[in-house]
Design a protein around this motif. Structure first.
Motif, PDB file in Angstrom:
ATOM      1  N   ILE A  99      22.238 -59.074  -2.329  1.00 11.23           N
ATOM      2  CA  ILE A  99      22.721 -58.107  -1.348  1.00 11.23           C
ATOM      3  C   ILE A  99      23.775 -58.808  -0.499  1.00 11.23           C
ATOM      4  CG2 ILE A  99      22.165 -56.691   0.666  1.00 11.23           C
ATOM      5  CD1 ILE A  99      19.382 -56.291  -0.454  1.00 11.23           C
ATOM      6  N   VAL A 100      24.973 -58.265  -0.472  1.00 13.13           N
ATOM      7  CA  VAL A 100      26.045 -58.784   0.374  1.00 13.13           C
ATOM      8  C   VAL A 100      26.230 -57.797   1.522  1.00 13.13           C
ATOM      9  CG1 VAL A 100      28.470 -59.447   0.504  1.00 13.13           C
ATOM     10  CG2 VAL A 100      27.180 -59.870  -1.599  1.00 13.13           C
ATOM     11  N   LYS A 101      25.868 -58.199   2.720  1.00 16.65           N
ATOM     12  CA  LYS A 101      25.942 -57.315   3.892  1.00 16.65           C
ATOM     13  C   LYS A 101      26.995 -57.859   4.848  1.00 16.65           C
ATOM     14  CE  LYS A 101      23.127 -55.504   7.737  1.00 16.65           C
ATOM     15  NZ  LYS A 101      23.877 -56.162   8.825  1.00 16.65           N
ATOM     16  N   LEU A 102      28.136 -57.191   4.893  1.00 18.76           N
ATOM     17  CA  LEU A 102      29.259 -57.643   5.717  1.00 18.76           C
ATOM     18  C   LEU A 102      29.989 -56.426   6.282  1.00 18.76           C
ATOM     19  CD1 LEU A 102      30.718 -60.319   3.268  1.00 18.76           C
ATOM     20  CD2 LEU A 102      29.529 -60.811   5.402  1.00 18.76           C
ATOM     21  N   GLY A 103      30.901 -56.682   7.204  1.00 20.80           N
ATOM     22  CA  GLY A 103      31.750 -55.611   7.699  1.00 20.80           C
ATOM     23  C   GLY A 103      32.589 -55.029   6.580  1.00 20.80           C
ATOM     24  N   ALA A 104      32.973 -53.770   6.744  1.00 14.11           N
ATOM     25  CA  ALA A 104      33.662 -53.051   5.670  1.00 14.11           C
ATOM     26  C   ALA A 104      34.915 -53.762   5.192  1.00 14.11           C
ATOM     27  CB  ALA A 104      34.014 -51.631   6.139  1.00 14.11           C
ATOM     28  N   ASN A 105      35.630 -54.418   6.099  1.00 13.48           N
ATOM     29  CA  ASN A 105      36.879 -55.068   5.713  1.00 13.48           C
ATOM     30  C   ASN A 105      36.660 -56.159   4.674  1.00 13.48           C
ATOM     31  OD1 ASN A 105      39.753 -55.250   6.117  1.00 13.48           O
ATOM     32  ND2 ASN A 105      39.400 -57.216   7.100  1.00 13.48           N
ATOM     33  N   HIS A 106      35.466 -56.752   4.649  1.00 17.05           N
ATOM     34  CA  HIS A 106      35.177 -57.826   3.696  1.00 17.05           C
ATOM     35  C   HIS A 106      34.703 -57.293   2.341  1.00 17.05           C
ATOM     36  CE1 HIS A 106      35.735 -60.904   6.692  1.00 17.05           C
ATOM     37  NE2 HIS A 106      34.830 -60.365   7.472  1.00 17.05           N
ATOM     38  N   VAL A 107      34.244 -56.057   2.291  1.00 14.82           N
ATOM     39  CA  VAL A 107      33.654 -55.563   1.044  1.00 14.82           C
ATOM     40  C   VAL A 107      34.445 -54.429   0.409  1.00 14.82           C
ATOM     41  CG1 VAL A 107      31.310 -56.352   1.483  1.00 14.82           C
ATOM     42  CG2 VAL A 107      32.017 -54.173   2.428  1.00 14.82           C
ATOM     43  N   PHE A 108      35.680 -54.220   0.858  1.00 15.90           N
ATOM     44  CA  PHE A 108      36.565 -53.299   0.143  1.00 15.90           C
ATOM     45  C   PHE A 108      36.747 -53.782  -1.286  1.00 15.90           C
ATOM     46  CE2 PHE A 108      39.296 -52.340   4.168  1.00 15.90           C
ATOM     47  CZ  PHE A 108      38.308 -51.491   4.631  1.00 15.90           C
ATOM     48  N   ARG A 109      36.877 -52.842  -2.213  1.00 14.86           N
ATOM     49  CA  ARG A 109      37.477 -53.174  -3.504  1.00 14.86           C
ATOM     50  C   ARG A 109      38.977 -53.026  -3.334  1.00 14.86           C
ATOM     51  NH1 ARG A 109      33.655 -49.933  -6.909  1.00 14.86           N
ATOM     52  NH2 ARG A 109      32.023 -51.351  -7.570  1.00 14.86           N
ATOM     53  N   GLY A 110      39.721 -53.972  -3.874  1.00 17.20           N
ATOM     54  CA  GLY A 110      41.156 -53.970  -3.647  1.00 17.20           C
ATOM     55  C   GLY A 110      41.489 -54.742  -2.387  1.00 17.20           C
TER      56      GLY A 110
ATOM     57  N   SER B 201      42.124 -55.911   1.323  1.00 20.07           N
ATOM     58  CA  SER B 201      41.541 -55.512   2.599  1.00 20.07           C
ATOM     59  C   SER B 201      42.649 -55.132   3.576  1.00 20.07           C
ATOM     60  CB  SER B 201      40.715 -56.663   3.174  1.00 20.07           C
ATOM     61  OG  SER B 201      41.571 -57.716   3.571  1.00 20.07           O
ATOM     62  N   THR B 202      42.281 -54.830   4.811  1.00 20.48           N
ATOM     63  CA  THR B 202      43.292 -54.472   5.804  1.00 20.48           C
ATOM     64  C   THR B 202      44.158 -55.662   6.183  1.00 20.48           C
ATOM     65  OG1 THR B 202      41.731 -54.882   7.621  1.00 20.48           O
ATOM     66  CG2 THR B 202      41.859 -52.639   6.759  1.00 20.48           C
ATOM     67  N   THR B 203      43.738 -56.880   5.811  1.00 24.65           N
ATOM     68  CA  THR B 203      44.561 -58.064   6.043  1.00 24.65           C
ATOM     69  C   THR B 203      45.355 -58.447   4.786  1.00 24.65           C
ATOM     70  OG1 THR B 203      42.707 -59.526   5.479  1.00 24.65           O
ATOM     71  CG2 THR B 203      43.013 -58.967   7.806  1.00 24.65           C
ATOM     72  N   SER B 204      45.351 -57.546   3.784  1.00 17.75           N
ATOM     73  CA  SER B 204      46.096 -57.737   2.527  1.00 17.75           C
ATOM     74  C   SER B 204      45.568 -58.877   1.675  1.00 17.75           C
ATOM     75  CB  SER B 204      47.597 -57.953   2.806  1.00 17.75           C
ATOM     76  OG  SER B 204      48.145 -56.819   3.443  1.00 17.75           O
ATOM     77  N   SER B 205      44.355 -59.331   1.955  1.00 15.61           N
ATOM     78  CA  SER B 205      43.740 -60.386   1.146  1.00 15.61           C
ATOM     79  C   SER B 205      42.680 -59.774   0.239  1.00 15.61           C
ATOM     80  CB  SER B 205      43.113 -61.450   2.051  1.00 15.61           C
ATOM     81  OG  SER B 205      42.199 -60.869   2.959  1.00 15.61           O
ATOM     82  N   TYR B 206      42.369 -60.469  -0.847  1.00 14.53           N
ATOM     83  CA  TYR B 206      41.338 -60.004  -1.778  1.00 14.53           C
ATOM     84  C   TYR B 206      40.046 -60.737  -1.445  1.00 14.53           C
ATOM     85  CZ  TYR B 206      44.846 -57.460  -4.374  1.00 14.53           C
ATOM     86  OH  TYR B 206      45.833 -56.555  -4.726  1.00 14.53           O
TER      87      TYR B 206
ATOM     88  N   PRO C 167      34.020 -43.555  14.711  1.00 17.91           N
ATOM     89  CA  PRO C 167      34.550 -44.124  13.462  1.00 17.91           C
ATOM     90  C   PRO C 167      35.968 -43.669  13.139  1.00 17.91           C
ATOM     91  CG  PRO C 167      32.916 -42.433  12.998  1.00 17.91           C
ATOM     92  CD  PRO C 167      32.850 -42.690  14.473  1.00 17.91           C
ATOM     93  N   LEU C 168      36.376 -42.520  13.671  1.00 22.04           N
ATOM     94  CA  LEU C 168      37.711 -42.015  13.363  1.00 22.04           C
ATOM     95  C   LEU C 168      38.804 -42.786  14.095  1.00 22.04           C
ATOM     96  CD1 LEU C 168      37.092 -38.149  13.328  1.00 22.04           C
ATOM     97  CD2 LEU C 168      37.161 -39.737  11.396  1.00 22.04           C
ATOM     98  N   THR C 169      38.435 -43.533  15.140  1.00 23.06           N
ATOM     99  CA  THR C 169      39.429 -44.328  15.869  1.00 23.06           C
ATOM    100  C   THR C 169      39.202 -45.827  15.701  1.00 23.06           C
ATOM    101  OG1 THR C 169      38.085 -44.255  17.895  1.00 23.06           O
ATOM    102  CG2 THR C 169      39.719 -42.505  17.588  1.00 23.06           C
ATOM    103  N   THR C 170      38.253 -46.214  14.843  1.00 26.14           N
ATOM    104  CA  THR C 170      37.979 -47.627  14.609  1.00 26.14           C
ATOM    105  C   THR C 170      39.002 -48.195  13.634  1.00 26.14           C
ATOM    106  OG1 THR C 170      35.614 -47.315  14.993  1.00 26.14           O
ATOM    107  CG2 THR C 170      36.260 -49.280  13.783  1.00 26.14           C
ATOM    108  N   SER C 171      39.662 -49.261  14.021  1.00 28.47           N
ATOM    109  CA  SER C 171      40.779 -49.780  13.227  1.00 28.47           C
ATOM    110  C   SER C 171      40.374 -50.174  11.818  1.00 28.47           C
ATOM    111  CB  SER C 171      41.405 -50.984  13.946  1.00 28.47           C
ATOM    112  OG  SER C 171      40.444 -52.010  14.132  1.00 28.47           O
ATOM    113  N   GLU C 172      39.149 -50.662  11.643  1.00 31.92           N
ATOM    114  CA  GLU C 172      38.703 -51.100  10.327  1.00 31.92           C
ATOM    115  C   GLU C 172      38.630 -49.937   9.341  1.00 31.92           C
ATOM    116  OE1 GLU C 172      34.650 -52.938   9.536  1.00 31.92           O
ATOM    117  OE2 GLU C 172      35.961 -54.678   9.460  1.00 31.92           O
ATOM    118  N   TYR C 173      38.452 -48.720   9.854  1.00 31.53           N
ATOM    119  CA  TYR C 173      38.365 -47.542   8.991  1.00 31.53           C
ATOM    120  C   TYR C 173      39.673 -46.758   8.922  1.00 31.53           C
ATOM    121  CZ  TYR C 173      33.300 -48.283   9.474  1.00 31.53           C
ATOM    122  OH  TYR C 173      32.044 -48.809   9.471  1.00 31.53           O
ATOM    123  N   ALA C 174      40.719 -47.263   9.566  1.00 29.87           N
ATOM    124  CA  ALA C 174      41.969 -46.508   9.677  1.00 29.87           C
ATOM    125  C   ALA C 174      42.605 -46.222   8.320  1.00 29.87           C
ATOM    126  CB  ALA C 174      42.959 -47.249  10.569  1.00 29.87           C
ATOM    127  N   VAL C 175      42.278 -47.042   7.318  1.00 30.67           N
ATOM    128  CA  VAL C 175      42.888 -46.853   5.997  1.00 30.67           C
ATOM    129  C   VAL C 175      42.176 -45.770   5.196  1.00 30.67           C
ATOM    130  CG1 VAL C 175      43.745 -49.206   5.870  1.00 30.67           C
ATOM    131  CG2 VAL C 175      41.448 -48.697   5.027  1.00 30.67           C
TER     132      VAL C 175
END
Length: 250
Positions: free
Chosen positions: A114-125, A127-132, A180-188
């Motif tokens: 189980i990998v439990k992290l903030g959404a930015n770390h577990v995106f496929r593709g 992340s919001t920092t343009s890193s994989y 959640p609609l104004t949270t930067s991590e979900y802006a994408v």
């Protein structure tokens, strides 16, 4: 684990400097006061020389991790944010592989993870920092082991969250109103439709896989880039109707 009194003294000296740096950061709100930023290459070299650790030993691993973390901090503070983030992401992947390999060595034929992290770390593709990040790595790694993965985005519809940081924050941030609609991590993402489809009082699980296949096959029309990003990044979304801040310990 210090091999000598001299090595212990060096470690204690740097531990004390680190503690003072943390205190200064909390007092002044300046994140660059921490030892990871203020220390020098000579400091790390002195620590290595004092311990003269055998490769693979506990001390060697600790010093190597410290040196890598320090480099990540310094790159970020020096303005090379992308390189810093990617180095951090790659370090997380190596830690994952180390833990997985250790589980196999203990006799687990097919370790469950189980990998439990903030959404930015577990995106496929990217992340919001343009890193994989590890979220892109784990699904592909699972396939190489004959396994499978399932990625879930957990979204709290309303409530409060602990947005406190030890710099640039005040006490009220520990119970900051959450949207959640104004949270930067979900802006994408397009979360508006997801929240609209969720239940008002019960947790809701929305499986994205059928919609992802329909979109890829051209049977879902009119999707914007944010909706497609959500479908491609996760397998499902869990919507929690209301949540509140965790306790911040100092």
């Amino acid at each position: 684990i210090a091999p000598s009194a001299g090595a212990r003294d060096v470690a204690a000296q740097f531990a004390g400097a680190s503690s003072k740096g943390d205190s200064a950061m909390l007092k002044t709100g300046n994140p660059t006061a921490v030892w990871m930023v203020t220390s020098t290459d000579a400091d790390v070299a002195r620590l290595r020389a004092a311990f003269s650790s055998k490769p693979g030993s506990e001390a060697d691993e600790i010093i190597r991790e410290l040196a890598t973390s320090r480099q990540i901090y310094r790159m970020f503070n020096g303005g090379t944010n992308y390189e810093s983030n990617q180095m951090r992401d790659d370090l997380m992947k190596r830690h994952f592989l180390d833990a997985y390999t250790a589980a196999k060595a203990r006799g687990e034929v097919m370790p469950k993870v189980i990998v439990k992290l903030g959404a930015n770390h577990v995106f496929r593709g990217p992340s919001t920092t343009s890193s994989y990040e590890i979220g892109s790595f784990v699904p592909e790694f699972a396939l190489t082991t004959g396994g499978q993965s399932f990625g879930i985005l957990v979204v709290v519809a309303k409530g409060t969250w602990n947005a406190y940081r030890p710099f640039g924050s005040d006490e009220s941030d520990k119970t900051q109103r959450y949207d959640p609609l104004t949270t930067s991590e979900y802006a994408v993402f397009d979360l508006k439709s997801i929240l609209g489809a969720a239940g008002a009082s019960n947790w809701t699980l929305i499986d994205l896989r059928p919609a992802r296949a329909m979109a890829a096959n051209g049977r879902l029309k009119g999707l914007d880039s944010k909706a497609r990003r959500l479908l491609n990044s996760f397998d499902a979304v869990v919507v929690v109707p209301e949540g509140h801040a965790s306790v911040y310990f100092r």
